[in-house]
Design an enzyme around this catalytic site. Structure first.
Site, PDB file in Angstrom:
ATOM      1  N   VAL A   1       9.503 -10.285   5.023  1.00  0.00           N
ATOM      2  CA  VAL A   1      10.423 -10.427   3.892  1.00  0.00           C
ATOM      3  C   VAL A   1      11.036  -9.047   3.644  1.00  0.00           C
ATOM      4  O   VAL A   1      10.312  -8.037   3.600  1.00  0.00           O
ATOM      5  CB  VAL A   1       9.678 -10.927   2.631  1.00  0.00           C
ATOM      6  CG1 VAL A   1      10.617 -10.949   1.425  1.00  0.00           C
ATOM      7  CG2 VAL A   1       9.095 -12.324   2.871  1.00  0.00           C
TER       8      VAL A   1
ATOM      9  N   ASN B   1      -6.103  -3.450   6.301  1.00  0.00           N
ATOM     10  CA  ASN B   1      -5.076  -3.891   5.355  1.00  0.00           C
ATOM     11  C   ASN B   1      -5.708  -4.825   4.317  1.00  0.00           C
ATOM     12  O   ASN B   1      -5.517  -6.047   4.340  1.00  0.00           O
ATOM     13  CB  ASN B   1      -3.943  -4.578   6.109  1.00  0.00           C
ATOM     14  CG  ASN B   1      -2.694  -4.719   5.252  1.00  0.00           C
ATOM     15  OD1 ASN B   1      -2.769  -4.615   4.019  1.00  0.00           O
ATOM     16  ND2 ASN B   1      -1.569  -4.957   5.888  1.00  0.00           N
TER      17      ASN B   1
ATOM     18  N   ASN C   1      -5.188  -5.404   1.200  1.00  0.00           N
ATOM     19  CA  ASN C   1      -4.304  -6.212   0.356  1.00  0.00           C
ATOM     20  C   ASN C   1      -3.877  -7.491   1.074  1.00  0.00           C
ATOM     21  O   ASN C   1      -3.891  -8.576   0.494  1.00  0.00           O
ATOM     22  CB  ASN C   1      -3.048  -5.424  -0.039  1.00  0.00           C
ATOM     23  CG  ASN C   1      -3.354  -4.370  -1.079  1.00  0.00           C
ATOM     24  OD1 ASN C   1      -4.353  -4.482  -1.790  1.00  0.00           O
ATOM     25  ND2 ASN C   1      -2.520  -3.350  -1.155  1.00  0.00           N
TER      26      ASN C   1
ATOM     27  N   TYR D   1      -4.379 -13.334   2.113  1.00  0.00           N
ATOM     28  CA  TYR D   1      -4.591 -14.454   3.041  1.00  0.00           C
ATOM     29  C   TYR D   1      -5.819 -15.282   2.636  1.00  0.00           C
ATOM     30  O   TYR D   1      -5.812 -16.510   2.739  1.00  0.00           O
ATOM     31  CB  TYR D   1      -4.753 -13.930   4.475  1.00  0.00           C
ATOM     32  CG  TYR D   1      -3.489 -13.315   5.052  1.00  0.00           C
ATOM     33  CD1 TYR D   1      -2.232 -13.836   4.770  1.00  0.00           C
ATOM     34  CD2 TYR D   1      -3.553 -12.204   5.897  1.00  0.00           C
ATOM     35  CE1 TYR D   1      -1.072 -13.280   5.296  1.00  0.00           C
ATOM     36  CE2 TYR D   1      -2.398 -11.637   6.432  1.00  0.00           C
ATOM     37  CZ  TYR D   1      -1.163 -12.185   6.126  1.00  0.00           C
ATOM     38  OH  TYR D   1      -0.020 -11.638   6.653  1.00  0.00           O
TER      39      TYR D   1
END
Lengths: 236, 236
Positions: free
Chosen positions: B164, B201, B203, B208
């Site tokens: 995004v 990662n 975050n 997820y």
């Protein structure tokens, strides 16, 4: 993926395979004739049995729900290499008869002779017999399909499963199957071949690194399945 | 895969998206109209730019060799969902005009309205304009393709990339894109959706897991590429 990854692979062949036999060459020792060909829908019963053996080997039979019917309804729906593709490994104590049906525009079967120290006894030869009136048996398979690298801007192959039946292990047959996929990827100008391995399976990791692969230390697989996936039925 | 995995995803939307607007409803606040549709070959220039932005974001531009031409020669060669498939995320400050060309037998575009606290400024609106004479811009994409679980005996989807653009992050759009893939998998009776994440990662992992995914701790990716793959050209 976790449930269907390659088992600890065979160690490199004690005796490297020879090339295709010359018409007048006579293999020495105890020759094992091997052939890699594209699987067809007729092979589904054998493929199903091989997957079941793999589940037993990996102690994951509780995850094994595949049936011949579920395989038949999902495999062989696209031309070879465009979607899920299976190379079948066949072996015989005798040279393979020429079978023009096995040759397709997309793949010519690969034949190699392995010279073994002793004759192999296959306790399941009858169960895995390939065809009628011959001693050819199915010894293993590799299932793979295209993946895609956006950075490379081109496809690769992902190897979901690599399996060789127990009595045929440690002879270089797993390496032959994986090499066949890598060779096909190069022929198609694909950028990568990838698969997964368990981090504690040091023998497999060593084997794969010897084949030229890198094991990526930092990436983890995320999986959405079962009820957690089902929850998305009406989420959109 | 490593070179093209999902970036740290946006955190869940501060305000959940509403459903499709009723004909007489008036969105409050600063509405962002969003649409997920199947990409087409006409979108390749935008897709190429998005992949390049992703490479910059991941500090992996040295691995970025994709060109519009390489994408054009490998994408959109099969019907949607049978091979490499791209959902494109479009946004607009105004309701989308009905476009029957976007509806296909295999996928009906998904529309959602996000009510934001303030108006968004998109510094690249002109670059990512989607179509002519409208204010619709491309904000992101997800690229996925079928994979196969032999144990389940059925396919799933593998998500190669989820991206995004920066000014649209942290609003729930990444979650919307991933949910669209999961929902499609359920509709097709597929067994899994999988992707990869970097182990540091935290975050992304949290995000997820909140979406219902499990992160598999033991599996590692093996990759055969470059000269090591090329070595298999004549190996078989």
């Amino acid at each position: 993926m976790a449930a269907a990854a390659p088992p600890p692979p065979p160690t490199p062949a004690p005796s490297a395979p020879t090339g295709l036999p010359d018409s007048d060459s006579t293999p020495v020792g105890h020759p094992l004739f091997t052939r890699i060909r594209l699987a067809t829908p007729l092979d589904i019963p054998h493929i199903h049995k091989l997957i079941h053996q793999m589940a037993i080997f990996e102690k994951l039979t509780h995850l094994f729900t595949a049936t011949e019917s579920s395989l038949a309804s999902t495999l062989f729906k696209s031309p070879p290499f465009q979607s899920f593709t299976i190379f079948l490994l066949e072996v015989s104590a005798h040279p393979f008869e020429k079978d023009s049906n096995l040759h397709s525009q997309s793949f010519t079967p690969i034949e190699r002779i392995f010279n073994l120290d002793h004759t192999l006894i296959d306790p399941e030869a009858e169960t895995f017999k390939s065809g009628i009136n011959c001693d050819v048996v199915v010894a293993g398979f590799v299932l793979f399909f295209p993946n895609f690298s956006t950075f490379l801007g081109k496809p690769g192959f992902y190897v979901e499963d690599l399996f060789v039946r127990e009595c045929y292990r440690r002879k270089g047959l797993g390496k032959l199957l994986l090499s066949a996929v890598a060779s096909q990827a190069v022929k198609m100008e694909y950028g990568r071949v990838e698969w997964v391995v368990l981090d504690w399976n040091v023998n497999a990791i060593k084997f794969y690194e010897e084949m030229g692969a890198n094991v990526l230390p930092e990436w983890r697989i995320c999986r959405l399945t079962g009820p957690a996936l089902e929850a998305y039925r009406d989420a959109i």
